[in-house]
Design a protein around this motif. Structure first.
Motif, PDB file in Angstrom:
ATOM      1  N   ALA A  35       0.758  -1.223  -0.031  1.00 29.09           N
ATOM      2  CA  ALA A  35       0.083  -0.108  -0.152  1.00 29.09           C
ATOM      3  C   ALA A  35       0.995   1.337   0.008  1.00 29.09           C
ATOM      4  CB  ALA A  35      -1.003  -0.046   1.131  1.00 29.09           C
ATOM      5  N   MET A  36       1.883   1.140   0.434  1.00 32.02           N
ATOM      6  CA  MET A  36       3.125   2.352   0.435  1.00 32.02           C
ATOM      7  C   MET A  36       3.557   2.916  -0.713  1.00 32.02           C
ATOM      8  SD  MET A  36       2.300   3.186   3.643  1.00 32.02           S
ATOM      9  CE  MET A  36       1.868   2.295   5.245  1.00 32.02           C
ATOM     10  N   THR A 194       9.147  -8.828   3.485  1.00 29.83           N
ATOM     11  CA  THR A 194       9.859  -7.797   2.919  1.00 29.83           C
ATOM     12  C   THR A 194      10.403  -6.942   4.266  1.00 29.83           C
ATOM     13  OG1 THR A 194       7.661  -6.565   2.526  1.00 29.83           O
ATOM     14  CG2 THR A 194       8.593  -7.673   0.955  1.00 29.83           C
ATOM     15  N   ASP A 195      10.848  -5.619   4.141  1.00 33.85           N
ATOM     16  CA  ASP A 195      11.071  -4.768   5.027  1.00 33.85           C
ATOM     17  C   ASP A 195      10.178  -3.450   4.691  1.00 33.85           C
ATOM     18  OD1 ASP A 195      12.124  -3.398   7.386  1.00 33.85           O
ATOM     19  OD2 ASP A 195      13.949  -2.708   6.285  1.00 33.85           O
ATOM     20  N   PRO A 196       8.716  -3.257   5.190  1.00 38.71           N
ATOM     21  CA  PRO A 196       8.038  -2.154   4.687  1.00 38.71           C
ATOM     22  C   PRO A 196       8.415  -1.160   5.386  1.00 38.71           C
ATOM     23  CG  PRO A 196       6.996  -3.725   6.429  1.00 38.71           C
ATOM     24  CD  PRO A 196       8.330  -4.364   5.960  1.00 38.71           C
ATOM     25  N   GLU A 197       7.997   0.194   4.902  1.00 38.48           N
ATOM     26  CA  GLU A 197       8.271   1.496   5.329  1.00 38.48           C
ATOM     27  C   GLU A 197       7.190   2.005   5.851  1.00 38.48           C
ATOM     28  OE1 GLU A 197      10.258   3.868   2.003  1.00 38.48           O
ATOM     29  OE2 GLU A 197      11.630   2.126   1.693  1.00 38.48           O
ATOM     30  N   ARG A 200       5.685   6.549  10.929  1.00 38.39           N
ATOM     31  CA  ARG A 200       5.764   6.514  12.304  1.00 38.39           C
ATOM     32  C   ARG A 200       4.245   6.517  12.849  1.00 38.39           C
ATOM     33  NH1 ARG A 200       9.811   7.829  15.858  1.00 38.39           N
ATOM     34  NH2 ARG A 200      10.852   8.654  13.829  1.00 38.39           N
ATOM     35  N   ALA A 201       3.226   7.443  12.392  1.00 35.10           N
ATOM     36  CA  ALA A 201       1.903   7.355  12.931  1.00 35.10           C
ATOM     37  C   ALA A 201       1.173   6.259  12.868  1.00 35.10           C
ATOM     38  CB  ALA A 201       1.135   8.738  12.175  1.00 35.10           C
ATOM     39  N   TYR A 202       1.283   5.389  11.819  1.00 37.65           N
ATOM     40  CA  TYR A 202       0.887   4.052  11.741  1.00 37.65           C
ATOM     41  C   TYR A 202       1.358   2.921  12.554  1.00 37.65           C
ATOM     42  CZ  TYR A 202      -1.888   6.531   8.005  1.00 37.65           C
ATOM     43  OH  TYR A 202      -2.627   7.616   7.514  1.00 37.65           O
TER      44      TYR A 202
END
Length: 241
Positions: A35-36, A194-197, A200-202
């Protein structure tokens, strides 16, 4: 590795292409992002596929726009099982298959939101295999997935957003007599391959609801299952075991 654009009707969609070393042609894989959006992590997955001998393209389904402005529209397309997002996916497949350095055989791999798109696209377009990683099942799954290509799928048992998804997908593919390898990793959460980004708020809700960060030690097993499946159904390599 290069930034490219893909023709989609009268528009062009940006993307990222990872090319294996050595001499082709190679089988291809369309990579559908989380989604990002088109993050560095998603490009790394293209590079991972290229290292294993696959020509990999990551179409930017958001058209270069920020994910926060586009994710809702993309999800509407997924639920409707039609729309510009699907048009871009099939255009990426056709563009990749038509390249001189591609064998013409193409798989699709999706993560998170992209996993849901990969599952529907696997039944709709000319893909040879699909890797579905923690992807939502479509509505009326037996109808939507009729005629789908072989599917390898991975889910995390600590992902509350997709409870029972692995069992339901396995059941659906069995009923439809589709070749499949569906596995749930009980101690893993969402996005464990994976290593999702995660913004911070989520982060707190991602950890509680999705189990983000849990069970990443199982990623290697899931990736080896994916490569074994793609080697057989996309690259058509004979098993040595």
């Amino acid at each position: 590795m290069a930034d490219i654009t893909i023709p989609v009707g009268d528009r062009r969609v940006p993307g990222y292409l990872a090319v294996p070393g050595g001499e082709g042609p190679w089988p291809g894989v369309v990579v559908l992002f989380e989604a990002m959006g088109s993050t560095r992590d998603m490009r790394d997955q293209c590079d991972r596929l290229a290292e294993r001998g696959y020509l990999a393209v990551l179409p930017d389904l958001y058209g270069g726009r920020p994910w926060i402005r586009c994710v809702r529209r993309a999800m509407r397309d997924m639920l409707a099982q039609r729309g510009p997002t699907f048009e871009a996916i099939d255009a990426a497949r056709a563009w990749l298959a038509g390249r001189d350095d591609c064998t013409g055989r193409v798989g699709v791999i999706g993560f998170c939101m992209g996993g849901g798109f990969a599952l529907v696209a696997a039944a709709r377009y000319d893909f040879q295999a699909a890797a579905v990683n923690y992807g939502i099942l479509p509505r009326d799954a037996e109808r939507a997935l009729e005629g789908t290509c072989p599917v390898v799928a991975s889910y995390g048992g600590r992902d509350r957003s997709l409870r029972d998804a692995a069992r339901r997908l396995r059941h659906t593919l069995t009923v439809l007599d589709v070749t499949h390898d569906v596995k749930e990793y009980p101690e893993s959460g969402h996005s464990f391959l994976t290593d999702p980004e995660i913004p911070r708020a989520y982060a707190p809700i991602a950890k509680i609801v999705f189990g983000i960060g849990a069970g990443r030690e199982h990623a290697a097993d899931a990736w080896e299952r994916i490569f074994a499946f793609f080697d057989e159904h996309v690259a058509q390599k004979k098993s040595t075991t």
